[in-house]
Design an enzyme around this catalytic site. Structure first.
Site, PDB file in Angstrom:
ATOM      1  CE  LYS A   1     -49.950  16.127  48.477  1.00  0.00           C
ATOM      2  NZ  LYS A   1     -49.382  16.925  47.396  1.00  0.00           N
TER       3      LYS A   1
ATOM      4  CD  GLN B   1     -47.021  19.702  46.936  1.00  0.00           C
ATOM      5  OE1 GLN B   1     -47.255  18.614  47.430  1.00  0.00           O
ATOM      6  NE2 GLN B   1     -47.973  20.445  46.406  1.00  0.00           N
TER       7      GLN B   1
ATOM      8  CG  ASP C   1     -49.376  14.045  41.938  1.00  0.00           C
ATOM      9  OD1 ASP C   1     -50.405  13.944  42.642  1.00  0.00           O
ATOM     10  OD2 ASP C   1     -48.451  14.841  42.178  1.00  0.00           O
TER      11      ASP C   1
END
Ligand code: NAP
Length: 285
Positions: free
Chosen positions: A53, A97, A120
């Site tokens: 990322k 994460q 997300d």
């Protein structure tokens, strides 16, 4: 023999579009898009994802802020960091994460992220917006799948779409996105009866189960679009999907490989969401 859907090429297109828009934002508005990525603990797979990322941010001209926290970080400490990032104007998107260590309640953390920075699209507000079709962010993996289907030129309208898996991050939002594109959608899960029969009815089959090579060629309708979300390990420890590629490609019209299919799309769509977040926060559309 199926045509291979090249996720690397499609994701490169998405990233190119994002990079061009990010450069324009910088030039016209003096804005540098920023993504904060938070990782807690030492999970090796998570570390690889976070690193990828970071690299993707660099490639599209975003600033990435990495917070690598100790395994023993408390829930309160993580919530404090999320709150700081929520208020930080240089941070447009926040990604924590997953999975988090067991002593931290993932839901509490997801719910603490400002929905405007929830790139997300896991926050209940964003999940709800997807349900009613008024979303800013689409969950990255299902959005990537939609882009891959689009790349085949196959029109979803009126097609029998079968999604295998009903997780909150893949299966459920995937079904919703296919429905919004006028597919006739069936969602299957571990309790589904006649899975083979249902799969054989699918013009578009999206598989997100987490079991190596579970879907075989005899379960696939001739000419179907087959999208394999799975990221599994085969008997030799090599990365493979939920679909048995060898037998499936003989039946499918289009098929994604693993690796090189859905995987690269997820990060590209994350970049796209972060760009959207930056534009919305700056009042630019
Ligand atoms: P998950 O939360 O474990 O959900 C798996 C789903 O598959 C569940 O709904 C489960 O049904 C269903 N299932 C399990 N066994 C089944 C069976 N025998 N027949 C039919 N359905 C079955 O997994 P996930 O997070 O959605 O991920 C699925 C796969 O996609 C994993 O391999 C994961 O690594 C991969 N993934 C890839 C990306 C990417 O970027 N490429 C992103 C996310 C996930 P129940 O609900 O009844 O238990």
């Amino acid at each position: 023999m199926a045509q291979i859907i090249d996720g690397k090429a499609v994701s490169a297109d998405v990233k190119e579009e994002v990079a061009a828009e990010a450069a324009q934002l910088k030039e016209e508005h003096g804005l540098k898009v920023g993504l904060a990525v938070v990782i807690v603990g030492n999970d090796p797979a998570s570390k690889v994802y976070v690193n990828n990322k970071k690299k993707a941010c660099e490639a599209v001209g975003f600033k990435s802020f990495e917070y690598a926290l100790d395994e023993n970080t408390t829930q309160e400490q993580l919530l404090d960091l999320v709150n700081v990032l929520n208020r930080d104007e240089t941070v447009n998107g926040i990604l924590v994460q997953l999975p988090l260590p067991k002593h931290i309640d993932e839901k509490a953390i997801i719910n603490a992220i400002s929905p405007d920075k929830d790139v997300d699209a896991f926050h209940p507000v964003n999940v709800g917006k997807i349900m009613i079709g008024e979303y800013s962010f689409l969950p990255c993996t299902p959005a990537g799948v939609m882009r891959l289907i689009e790349s085949t030129g196959v029109d979803i309208t009126g097609k029998q779409c079968v999604v295998i898996g009903r997780s909150n991050i893949v299966g459920k939002p995937q079904a919703m996105l296919l429905l919004q594109k006028n597919g006739t959608v069936t969602v299957c899960h571990s309790k589904t009866k006649n899975l083979k029969e249902i799969c054989l009815s699918a013009d578009i089959l999206v598989v997100a189960i987490g079991r190596a090579k579970f879907i075989t060629g005899d379960m696939i309708k001739e000419g179907a679009v087959v999208i394999d979300v799975g990221m599994d390990r085969n008997e030799n420890g090599k990365l493979c999907g939920d679909v048995d590629f060898e037998s499936a490609e003989k039946k499918a019209g289009y098929i994604t490989p693993v690796p090189g299919g859905v995987g690269p799309m997820t990060i590209a769509m994350l970049m796209k969401n972060t760009l959207t977040a930056a534009k919305q926060q700056a009042g630019i559309e």
